[in-house]
Design an enzyme around this catalytic site. Structure first.
Site, short mmCIF file in Angstrom:
data_model
loop_
_atom_site.label_atom_id
_atom_site.label_comp_id
_atom_site.label_asym_id
_atom_site.label_seq_id
_atom_site.Cartn_x
_atom_site.Cartn_y
_atom_site.Cartn_z
N LYS A 62 0.92 -2.70 2.34
CA LYS A 62 2.05 -3.71 3.06
C LYS A 62 1.81 -3.54 4.76
O LYS A 62 2.88 -3.07 5.35
CB LYS A 62 3.38 -3.23 2.43
CG LYS A 62 3.46 -3.46 1.03
CD LYS A 62 4.99 -3.15 0.65
CE LYS A 62 5.31 -3.27 -0.89
NZ LYS A 62 4.53 -4.49 -1.50
N CYS A 63 0.45 -3.58 4.99
CA CYS A 63 0.24 -2.99 6.49
C CYS A 63 -0.17 -4.44 7.07
O CYS A 63 -0.82 -5.28 6.49
CB CYS A 63 -0.80 -1.94 6.57
SG CYS A 63 -1.37 -1.65 8.12
N GLY A 64 0.03 -4.67 8.36
CA GLY A 64 -0.74 -5.74 9.21
C GLY A 64 -2.00 -5.60 9.00
O GLY A 64 -2.73 -6.85 9.35
#
Length: 189
Positions: free
Chosen positions: A38-40
């Site tokens: 759930k990271c850029g």
């Protein structure tokens, strides 16, 4: 494990919590990445999988990528190991090994991460991981030979990886060469 001298001296845990002996990868060039769902930078899974497939097509026995899910940066990998595996496969078609969730910094950091950071400190000599998707390149003989920050796109690493495979081929340390030698010995025995 302070007596470790190579990457292959470690046994992190796999997605089921069982030991994943890195010695089984001896002779392969390995790209190690701390990942998050759930990271850029999560779309880098797509680039990592493409890189993995492209190099495996040319060197099927001599390269792998290992993902180490980590929840230490903004709680961006909160799921269970099974949820993380499903996410990687469903959303990005990941086929390279993604191990069990582990810490990469602090007192509970997986020993392999402590060792890699000591071998190849980051900018200004920092011995910590700054964020998700940092990458370490491990030579066929188990030494850290490169480190890249999160911003480095996986596809930009194809050239250094291929150079490392060629170097190992010249040195005779590649897994595929060892297999060929063993077959040749069997044939003459």
């Amino acid at each position: 494990m302070s007596s470790a001298t190579t990457f292959y001296d470690f046994e992190p845990v796999d997605k089921k919590g069982s030991p994943f002996p890195l010695i089984d990868l001896k002779g392969k060039v390995v790209l190690v990445v701390n990942t998050a769902s759930k990271c850029g930078f999560t779309p880098q899974f797509q680039g990592l999988e493409k890189l993995y497939q492209d190099i495996k097509a040319k060197h099927p026995e001599d390269f792998t990528i290992i993902g180490f899910p980590c929840n230490q940066f903004g709680s961006q990998d909160p799921g269970s190991d099974d949820e993380i595996q499903s996410f990687c496969q469903i959303n990005y078609g990941v086929t390279f090994p993604v191990l069990g969730k582990s810490d990469v910094n602090g007192d509970k950091a997986a020993p392999v991460w402590t060792w890699m950071k000591e071998q190849q400190p980051g900018l200004l000599g920092l011995k910590r991981i700054k964020w998700n998707f940092e990458k370490f390149l491990i030579s066929a003989d188990g030494k850290v030979v490169g480190r890249w920050a999160s911003l480095t796109k996986p596809e930009s690493l194809e050239e250094p990886i291929l150079k490392e495979i060629e170097k190992a081929k010249k040195e005779g340390s590649l897994a595929s060469l060892k297999k060929e030698e063993a077959k040749a010995e069997e044939a003459t025995a």
